[in-house]
Design a protein around this motif. Structure first.
Motif, short mmCIF file in Angstrom:
data_model
loop_
_atom_site.label_atom_id
_atom_site.label_comp_id
_atom_site.label_asym_id
_atom_site.label_seq_id
_atom_site.Cartn_x
_atom_site.Cartn_y
_atom_site.Cartn_z
N VAL A 104 57.90 43.49 55.80
CA VAL A 104 58.78 43.27 56.96
C VAL A 104 57.92 42.84 58.15
CG1 VAL A 104 60.41 44.31 58.58
CG2 VAL A 104 60.48 44.94 56.15
N ARG A 105 58.20 41.68 58.68
CA ARG A 105 57.45 41.15 59.81
C ARG A 105 58.07 41.68 61.11
NH1 ARG A 105 55.66 34.87 60.22
NH2 ARG A 105 54.49 34.98 62.18
N ILE A 106 57.26 42.21 62.02
CA ILE A 106 57.75 42.77 63.28
C ILE A 106 57.33 41.85 64.42
CG2 ILE A 106 57.76 44.80 64.79
CD1 ILE A 106 56.92 46.47 62.38
N GLU A 107 58.32 41.40 65.19
CA GLU A 107 58.06 40.46 66.29
C GLU A 107 58.89 40.85 67.51
OE1 GLU A 107 55.82 38.18 66.24
OE2 GLU A 107 55.37 37.99 64.11
N ARG A 108 58.40 40.48 68.69
CA ARG A 108 59.11 40.78 69.94
C ARG A 108 60.32 39.85 70.12
NH1 ARG A 108 61.74 42.26 73.38
NH2 ARG A 108 61.23 43.12 75.40
N ARG A 109 60.17 38.61 69.74
CA ARG A 109 61.22 37.58 69.80
C ARG A 109 60.84 36.50 68.79
NH1 ARG A 109 60.24 33.28 73.73
NH2 ARG A 109 62.16 33.69 74.88
N TRP A 110 61.78 35.59 68.51
CA TRP A 110 61.48 34.56 67.52
C TRP A 110 62.29 33.31 67.81
CZ3 TRP A 110 57.46 34.74 64.47
CH2 TRP A 110 57.33 33.83 63.41
N ILE A 111 61.74 32.16 67.46
CA ILE A 111 62.48 30.91 67.53
C ILE A 111 62.88 30.55 66.10
CG2 ILE A 111 62.50 28.49 68.24
CD1 ILE A 111 62.19 30.46 70.56
N HIS A 112 64.18 30.56 65.85
CA HIS A 112 64.69 30.27 64.51
C HIS A 112 65.19 28.84 64.45
CE1 HIS A 112 66.67 30.76 60.66
NE2 HIS A 112 67.79 30.27 61.19
N GLU A 113 64.74 28.10 63.43
CA GLU A 113 65.21 26.73 63.24
C GLU A 113 66.28 26.70 62.16
OE1 GLU A 113 63.50 22.31 61.99
OE2 GLU A 113 62.21 23.71 63.10
N LEU A 114 67.45 26.21 62.53
CA LEU A 114 68.55 26.10 61.59
C LEU A 114 68.31 24.95 60.61
CD1 LEU A 114 71.55 26.51 64.07
CD2 LEU A 114 70.52 28.28 62.66
N ALA A 115 69.09 24.93 59.56
CA ALA A 115 68.95 23.89 58.54
C ALA A 115 69.19 22.50 59.11
CB ALA A 115 69.91 24.17 57.38
N ASP A 116 69.98 22.39 60.18
CA ASP A 116 70.26 21.08 60.77
C ASP A 116 69.26 20.70 61.85
OD1 ASP A 116 70.96 22.72 62.88
OD2 ASP A 116 73.10 22.22 62.87
N GLY A 117 68.19 21.52 62.02
CA GLY A 117 67.13 21.19 62.96
C GLY A 117 67.26 21.81 64.34
N ARG A 118 68.38 22.43 64.65
CA ARG A 118 68.53 23.07 65.95
C ARG A 118 67.66 24.32 66.03
NH1 ARG A 118 74.49 24.50 66.66
NH2 ARG A 118 74.33 24.74 64.39
N ARG A 119 67.21 24.64 67.25
CA ARG A 119 66.31 25.77 67.45
C ARG A 119 66.97 26.79 68.37
NH1 ARG A 119 62.15 24.15 70.38
NH2 ARG A 119 60.58 25.57 69.55
N PHE A 120 66.97 28.06 67.93
CA PHE A 120 67.62 29.15 68.65
C PHE A 120 66.61 30.25 68.98
CE2 PHE A 120 71.36 27.02 67.58
CZ PHE A 120 72.50 27.68 68.05
N LEU A 121 66.69 30.76 70.20
CA LEU A 121 65.93 31.95 70.56
C LEU A 121 66.63 33.16 69.96
CD1 LEU A 121 63.90 33.65 72.22
CD2 LEU A 121 65.48 33.45 74.16
N VAL A 122 65.87 34.02 69.29
CA VAL A 122 66.41 35.27 68.74
C VAL A 122 65.71 36.43 69.41
CG1 VAL A 122 66.87 36.61 66.65
CG2 VAL A 122 66.73 34.10 66.51
#
Length: 273
Positions: A104-122
């Protein structure tokens, strides 16, 4: 016509938050049921997974909660990428950010890239509390009322189980009718969307406020996956890269809104259509 099975089969990523393990309000059995149906390639645990604050007063960890933890660890061992982003109730784990424990990777925040290329802050979302203009005394009163409503929610659903009825969120029904709660949610959404826009991202995904839903503005999408003490909802990314809210049975309850990018919007055109 869309079916729950279609949604589950298309799940590329699953986002869940605010499980509050260690408390009597945690709906571990319902979440375990969902995880038996949804097999994501990536799983985000978006904060308040363990309620360390409540556990200082009284720790509650029944077999259903222990089994839920074991199921998540099995997913991690089985090839599902699990990213844990601690929240304010499990903030002590933020000292472990950057580490990988039991796959399990532990992170403070993450940028997730969707399959269509959009990038979301998590992120969990508690960082936006300072942007919400609510009097401190009202926040304290709200927290006390929230705990009371959660107790009512437990009693209500014990009765429903006795009568053979499915889970229903009394807490959610009450909060939808409180004007202060609606204003708090709206301000929180605006703060999260502003942050995503400032970072040049396409949207934001978080939890924290126990209010699942979508919104749009500033050319970005806001998505909140809800919680597992009141609403029992999760957010999924389909194989095509679209976001969808599902309930504890895996049934779709809302689709992400269409957003017109600010740079391409025509004069007078809404960017949160």
């Amino acid at each position: 016509m869309r079916t729950p099975t279609d949604s589950v089969a298309d799940c590329r990523t699953l986002f869940i938050s605010d499980i509050h393990l260690g408390t009597p309000d945690c709906q571990a059995a319902l979440l375990a049921r969902l995880l038996r149906r949804v097999r994501p390639r990536r799983l985000y645990l978006v904060g308040d997974v363990v309620d360390l604050i409540a556990m200082r007063r009284r720790a509650v960890l029944p077999p259903a909660q222990q089994q839920l933890v074991a199921r998540i660890l099995r997913l991690a061992r089985g090839g599902c990428e699990v990213i844990y982003i601690p929240g304010n109730h499990d903030a002590a784990f933020r000292r472990l950010c950057g580490l990988r424990i039991h796959n399990v990777r532990i992170e403070r925040r993450w940028i997730h890239e969707l399959a269509d290329g959009r990038r979301f802050l998590v992120s969990h979302g508690d960082e936006f509390d300072t942007h919400v203009r609510v009097a401190p005394w009202l926040l304290s009163l709200g927290d006390g009322m929230h705990q009371f409503v959660l107790r009512l929610n437990r009693w209500c659903n014990r009765l429903r189980r006795t009568l053979g009825l499915p889970y229903w969120s009394l807490a959610s029904a009450i909060k939808r009718r409180v004007a202060t709660a609606r204003r708090y949610v709206a301000q929180f959404e605006q703060a999260a969307m502003h942050q995503a826009s400032r970072e040049g991202l396409d949207g934001y995904i978080g939890g924290h406020i126990h209010q699942a839903g979508f919104s749009a503005g500033h050319g970005v999408v806001y998505a909140n996956d809800g919680d597992w003490v009141e609403h029992c909802t999760a957010l999924v990314e389909t194989a095509a890269g679209r976001l969808q809210l599902i309930d504890w049975q895996g049934e779709p309850i809302a689709d992400e809104p269409r957003v017109v990018p600010v740079a391409t919007a025509a004069p007078g055109e809404l960017v949160n259509a």
